[in-house]
Design a protein around this motif. Structure first.
Motif, mmCIF file in Angstrom:
data_model
loop_
_atom_site.group_PDB
_atom_site.id
_atom_site.type_symbol
_atom_site.label_atom_id
_atom_site.label_comp_id
_atom_site.label_asym_id
_atom_site.label_seq_id
_atom_site.Cartn_x
_atom_site.Cartn_y
_atom_site.Cartn_z
ATOM 1 N N GLY A 49 0.871 -1.333 0.151
ATOM 2 C CA GLY A 49 0.024 -0.044 -0.073
ATOM 3 C C GLY A 49 0.905 1.274 0.053
ATOM 4 O O GLY A 49 0.828 2.093 -0.916
ATOM 5 N N LEU A 50 1.566 1.299 0.921
ATOM 6 C CA LEU A 50 2.635 2.420 1.085
ATOM 7 C C LEU A 50 3.943 1.930 1.243
ATOM 8 O O LEU A 50 4.348 1.046 1.770
ATOM 9 C CB LEU A 50 2.456 3.388 2.304
ATOM 10 C CG LEU A 50 1.106 4.093 2.392
ATOM 11 C CD1 LEU A 50 0.996 4.602 3.792
ATOM 12 C CD2 LEU A 50 0.824 5.181 1.467
ATOM 13 N N ASN A 120 2.322 6.041 -2.571
ATOM 14 C CA ASN A 120 1.157 5.207 -2.688
ATOM 15 C C ASN A 120 1.320 4.187 -3.786
ATOM 16 O O ASN A 120 1.361 4.572 -4.943
ATOM 17 C CB ASN A 120 0.021 5.991 -2.554
ATOM 18 C CG ASN A 120 -1.346 5.019 -3.063
ATOM 19 O OD1 ASN A 120 -1.630 4.205 -2.468
ATOM 20 N ND2 ASN A 120 -2.233 5.723 -3.860
ATOM 21 N N SER A 126 -6.605 5.909 -2.016
ATOM 22 C CA SER A 126 -6.550 5.283 -0.643
ATOM 23 C C SER A 126 -6.191 6.381 0.457
ATOM 24 O O SER A 126 -5.891 7.223 0.379
ATOM 25 C CB SER A 126 -5.180 4.715 -0.952
ATOM 26 O OG SER A 126 -5.291 3.381 -1.953
ATOM 27 N N THR A 127 -6.866 5.977 1.658
ATOM 28 C CA THR A 127 -6.580 6.533 2.764
ATOM 29 C C THR A 127 -6.092 5.721 3.953
ATOM 30 O O THR A 127 -6.375 4.733 3.956
ATOM 31 C CB THR A 127 -8.011 7.106 3.142
ATOM 32 O OG1 THR A 127 -8.638 7.813 2.451
ATOM 33 C CG2 THR A 127 -8.075 8.084 4.568
ATOM 34 N N TYR A 128 -4.982 6.280 4.446
ATOM 35 C CA TYR A 128 -4.270 5.670 5.671
ATOM 36 C C TYR A 128 -4.395 6.558 6.822
ATOM 37 O O TYR A 128 -3.970 7.905 6.958
ATOM 38 C CB TYR A 128 -2.669 5.466 5.162
ATOM 39 C CG TYR A 128 -2.689 4.562 3.915
ATOM 40 C CD1 TYR A 128 -2.472 3.038 4.094
ATOM 41 C CD2 TYR A 128 -2.665 5.066 2.767
ATOM 42 C CE1 TYR A 128 -2.463 2.384 2.951
ATOM 43 C CE2 TYR A 128 -2.398 4.240 1.538
ATOM 44 C CZ TYR A 128 -2.532 3.038 1.857
ATOM 45 O OH TYR A 128 -2.392 1.888 0.507
ATOM 46 N N THR A 129 -4.803 6.002 7.776
ATOM 47 C CA THR A 129 -4.641 6.617 9.283
ATOM 48 C C THR A 129 -3.498 6.116 10.006
ATOM 49 O O THR A 129 -3.177 5.003 10.117
ATOM 50 C CB THR A 129 -5.981 6.357 10.056
ATOM 51 O OG1 THR A 129 -7.008 6.668 9.323
ATOM 52 C CG2 THR A 129 -5.854 7.082 11.470
ATOM 53 N N THR A 146 -4.022 11.444 9.131
ATOM 54 C CA THR A 146 -4.549 10.834 7.802
ATOM 55 C C THR A 146 -3.898 11.068 6.837
ATOM 56 O O THR A 146 -3.759 12.336 6.444
ATOM 57 C CB THR A 146 -5.974 10.932 8.147
ATOM 58 O OG1 THR A 146 -6.696 10.566 9.326
ATOM 59 C CG2 THR A 146 -6.733 10.252 6.883
#
Length: 158
Positions: A49-50, A120, A126-129, A146
């Motif tokens: 993902g990252l 990314n 995409s959202t990452y917390t 975030t």
């Protein structure tokens, strides 16, 4: 080195999906210092993902900041083309290095700031917390907490 950051951020759980235990602390839940980077999940590492971009020069700059000699650095890198003009202990990686004076009292405050850049490699949007495990005696803040990506290969900072 992209795969290294992918492996570091895959899993902080053991193979039973329980928290990693610290044998040296009566099998209590491990702190980040005891468990290192966690239990490697190779399947997740293939699609992280990252990723945290870091190149060979970044690692040499870290070695320089840790006072490695040029001979030691040449032994590790197997080349003499590097120099220590840009030494830095702030490697763009999921982990952080901060040095503190052992004579500092609890009433002293030291602020250390880090910046990380992530790319990314997951879906287009995409959202990452960001989550963290603070250590006793430290106050840690992450801004922003975030990250919202709108396209693949987009880079954001936190």
């Amino acid at each position: 080195m992209l795969f290294g950051s992918a492996m570091m951020t895959t899993n902080a759980l053991d193979n039973t999906d329980d928290t990693i235990k610290d044998i040296g602390d009566n099998y209590r839940a491990s702190s980040p210092l005891a468990m290192g980077v966690g239990h490697v999940n190779l399947n997740n590492a293939l699609e992280p993902g990252l990723i945290y971009d870091a190149n060979a020069e970044d690692y040499v700059n870290l070695l320089c900041s840790l006072n490695y000699t040029m001979k030691q650095i040449q032994t590790i890198t197997r080349t003499s083309t590097y120099n220590c003009l840009n030494s830095s202990s702030d490697l763009n990686y999921p982990s952080f290095i901060a040095f503190f004076n052992e004579n500092v009292t609890s009433s002293d405050t030291k602020i250390v700031k880090f910046q990380r850049t992530v790319t990314n490699v997951g879906g287009d949007t995409s959202t990452y917390t960001i989550t963290l495990t603070p250590l006793d005696g430290f106050k840690v803040t992450v801004m922003p907490d975030t990250l919202k990506f709108t396209e693949k290969n987009q880079k954001l900072n936190y």
